[in-house]
Write an enzyme that holds these catalytic residues in place. Sequence first.
Site, PDB file in Angstrom:
ATOM      1  CB  THR A  49      -0.978  -0.003   1.201  1.00 41.28           C
ATOM      2  OG1 THR A  49      -1.784  -1.169   1.116  1.00 41.28           O
ATOM      3  CG2 THR A  49      -1.853   1.226   1.222  1.00 41.28           C
ATOM      4  CG  HIS A  57      -5.389   1.174 -12.696  1.00 40.95           C
ATOM      5  ND1 HIS A  57      -4.437   1.596 -13.583  1.00 40.95           N
ATOM      6  CD2 HIS A  57      -4.725   0.650 -11.639  1.00 40.95           C
ATOM      7  CE1 HIS A  57      -3.229   1.333 -13.086  1.00 40.95           C
ATOM      8  NE2 HIS A  57      -3.375   0.760 -11.911  1.00 40.95           N
ATOM      9  CB  VAL A 180      -0.991 -13.984  11.442  1.00 47.43           C
ATOM     10  CG1 VAL A 180      -1.711 -15.324  11.582  1.00 47.43           C
ATOM     11  CG2 VAL A 180      -1.921 -12.834  11.786  1.00 47.43           C
ATOM     12  NE  ARG A 320       3.325  -4.975  -8.857  1.00 44.86           N
ATOM     13  CZ  ARG A 320       4.355  -4.782  -9.661  1.00 44.86           C
ATOM     14  NH1 ARG A 320       5.565  -4.929  -9.220  1.00 44.86           N
ATOM     15  NH2 ARG A 320       4.176  -4.451 -10.917  1.00 44.86           N
ATOM     16  CB  CYS A 409       9.432  19.261   6.647  1.00 43.99           C
ATOM     17  SG  CYS A 409       9.791  18.805   4.922  1.00 43.99           S
TER      18      CYS A 409
END
Lengths: 495, 423, 120
Positions: A49, A57, A180, A320, A409
Amino acid sequence: MIQSENVFQSDIVIAGAGITGVSLARELSRYDVSVTVLDRGEDIAEGATKANSGIVHAGYDAKPGTAKAKYNVRGASMFPALCEALSVPYRKCGALVIGFDDRDRQTLEELLQRGTANGVKSLRLLSREEALAAEPSLNPEISCALDVPESAIVSPYELAYAMADDAALNGVRFVFDQEVRSVSALPESGWQITTARDSVYRCKVFINCAGASGADLHNMISDQPLQMTHRRGQYYLLDRSPAQPFTRTVFQCPSEMGKGVLVSQTVHGNLLLGPNAEDIGDPLDTATTAEGLASVLARATRTWPNLSTRSNITNFSGVRAHLSSDDFQIGPVSGAPGAFEAVGIESPGLSSAPAIAEDLARSVASFLSLRKKETLVPPRRPKKPFHDMTDDERAEAVQSDPAYGNIVCRCEVVTEAEIREAIRRPVGARSVDGVKRRTRAGMGRCQGGFCSPRVAQIIAEETGIPLSSVTKCGGESLLLVDTVESFLKGGKIND
Amino acid sequence: MTDQHVDILIIGAGPAGLAAAIAAREAGVDSILILEREKEPGGILRQCIHNGFGLHRFNEELTGPEYAKRDVDRVRELGIPVCCGATVLSVSPDRTVTCVSPEFGFRRISAGAVVLAMGCRERPRGALCTPGTRCAGIYSAGTAQRFVNLEGYMPGRRVVILGSGDIGLIMARRMTLQGAKVLACVEIMPYSSGLNRNIVQCLEDYGIPLYLSHTVTDIHGRERLSGVTVSRVDENRKPVPGSEIRFDCDTLLLSCGLIPENELSQGAGVALSSLTSGPVVSETLETSVPGIFACGNVLHVHDLVDHVSAESFRAGRAAAAYVRAASSPAPAFEVKDGPGVRGTVPQKISARPEEDVSLMFRPSDVFRNAAAVVECDGKEILRKKAMIYTPGEMAELTLKKEVFESLPDKVITVRMEGEKQHG
Amino acid sequence: MDKVITCINCPVGCRMTVTLSDAGEFISVSGNTCPRGAKYAEQEYTRPLRVITAVIPVPGSETPLSVKTSAPVPKELIPEIMRLLGDVSVSLPVSVGDVVLPDVLQTGADIVATRDLYSR
């Protein structure tokens, strides 16, 4: 959630706090049910992510009839309202898919047909002249292009953070550093999840949104084993500039490995080049490689011949999850009553997330006979980023809170007030990277060279830890090893 | 609508801004304001606690904080206001400056003249496109220097330094003295751009090996750095396969170049040079925008702070003259880089310079027993021979102001004459 | 025996050859192009000296104190001096020039503060 020692009860446990898990958690928070989201990382969006192209898309690429096609188009249509409600940057800048020869032209025609079948609006084939008129910096050797006005860009991790906050405000609990280890069915019904921290979670419904680890978790409970390929994509990120080469996102023709290298602005005005696609063994290996970066550059140059990486400020990569079916796998887990999943969420996963969440939440709600809540806590309405404020808005902000007058910043003009806010949010930042992705502090041209000591100081203050315990991204990623004093007194002076 | 007007507004209270302020006040301008974003004045010198500053200006070898104190004390003595904790957000072409601070809030200030003295920043890893993981423990040398010298924290225990410029060399010594182990200094070029003195006193003194013609080609470590791979490079600076060396380290310091910080300058419409990454200026250090001047590292990256001060005194005097006259002399001559020369400043010279003109540039390579030559339309105006010209040391040529009365053409060229050491 | 040394006085960096006795004592130098080089070579092989700069912690101050030796000291004393600096205690306020450790290791040089530090 009831707990005793290390055993926690929750109606629903979701594994994975990426865009899929977080969208689902938010949907489920609309119901009268307890939801716990576990993630191996120290924050939301630590997997793919935070390391993708940020494209919403239009949906011409997915084959009609697939889950990808269904969820992409529906999901993309939900983005404008969602981003507006959650104050997340989103821009419908449009896209072109460029072609260089007859084979490409055929591919583009196919995409046009697919898109139309999937319900994508306004797709149109362009001639070479039309494409070059629309985007003069394109490679003049192109022969044709597909115009995709519906294509958009978004900040995927900012969306995930906002969704997580919204879910948390409505009762969802997020627990981090909980890789997990095992999932097993409880004797009567329900599931037991054990994590690396030796915590045990018991729930009625378990939902697998675990990204690159999705197949591992699936195979712990399903009678139909799943095989997953981990596909890494590397990127260049170029500095913000008033003169970016393209207004639209520019794609090349897709192949079996994916949509190919794109050149696109980001919502904040940077320029993204990438990704390549290589299948790797270790799903957590997000290193960049000389070969991978070189291949991105070579392909991006085909789109943008005058490409220069002179203004490159960083490179990154994301992994991915790809299934051999080449599609998402969403719904109840075969052979595992009370377990659901959304796995294989590669591109167009981001675009599809809101729609996947809606559908899956409905299935789970039906399974548990859940009732919708009567009232919801409305989403946060954060102040506009100082960077985007007008002079008058800035004056007012500093007036109301002097911490807006302290620019931490300087590259991205992020104030102390916003950094503290990022830490104090419902699912707040606890590391330098967590602050970075929520506020943009450290994402500018000096890449945190100037601001990271200051950001670290604020994190230490806000979270009540010594400066030497502040991390870059949780775990062992300490910024500093010890004080000057300890080193001096330790007598470890080198002869 | 502005909140305040000053005659001269100076952005930055580092050595450049402080010197410009002193010169402007001594030239008779009363209304001066310095805006500084840090809590204290002094600029980068605050964290440069090593010595070697001021040899030319004071004939003493001071540490950075001591050098800064000289100018900070003088500014205080002259009663010039310095606003700390104030960040400038924008500068407009008509010299209106917006800024914020927690103390005074948001302010819009109009200025008779503006002096840009914002200094420079370091090149990040992305500028090198170094592959590998993106773990904790990778710092620019300046950020590490800040942690050690101003915050009192050590960034790591086992260090590799990429880049043998002076900042990298200084940090090699600093990390070693303060108790870390520095394993190597790696330099992609066949020579170091740092001073010989620093090679000896920062590397040789501590037995730290210098790997010339090498670079970092991979970075390892998931959460915190665990090591780097270093490879030799060929004459095109491409890594040579098979030459990899692995260093086990938890810290990588990057010292790979400084870039003048000109975001504010761009907003003001100031024309920048792609060679220096700083503003194009005339001999008075005025930029392409009337009344806006630039000096110090924001103009071009210096090696010696003494030169920064000298340049900034000039800018302060010029800003004062501008405020009195409300106009500036038109540029008449253009200065171009010839072979072997890079980034000559100033790039423009007016028809009748008020003072002798100081041309500063860096040679593009190491030249031994060579000459720097200034020409106009083929006619030699100045020739300066030296035993060595090196990219690590900015060279200075002084042209007497009388020279400009009778030049044959509008274009002046600076070039090197002699053999390049590295081709 | 002969040793090669690079002069640090200016960027020319003359490579000089130093001739030492069997016992390692300085005899002569060649290759320098100015007298400063010869002087430097002799010093480096007789008694190399360095100015040491460092930061030390100060209780009550987040900013450490930057210090230096008030004069160059023998190079071989650097590790010992750094160890001593680990035990030095300084209290606020401190001004530039304040002596933090007088006559360190009987070198005649003091360790002095190079920045001001105030109590809050």
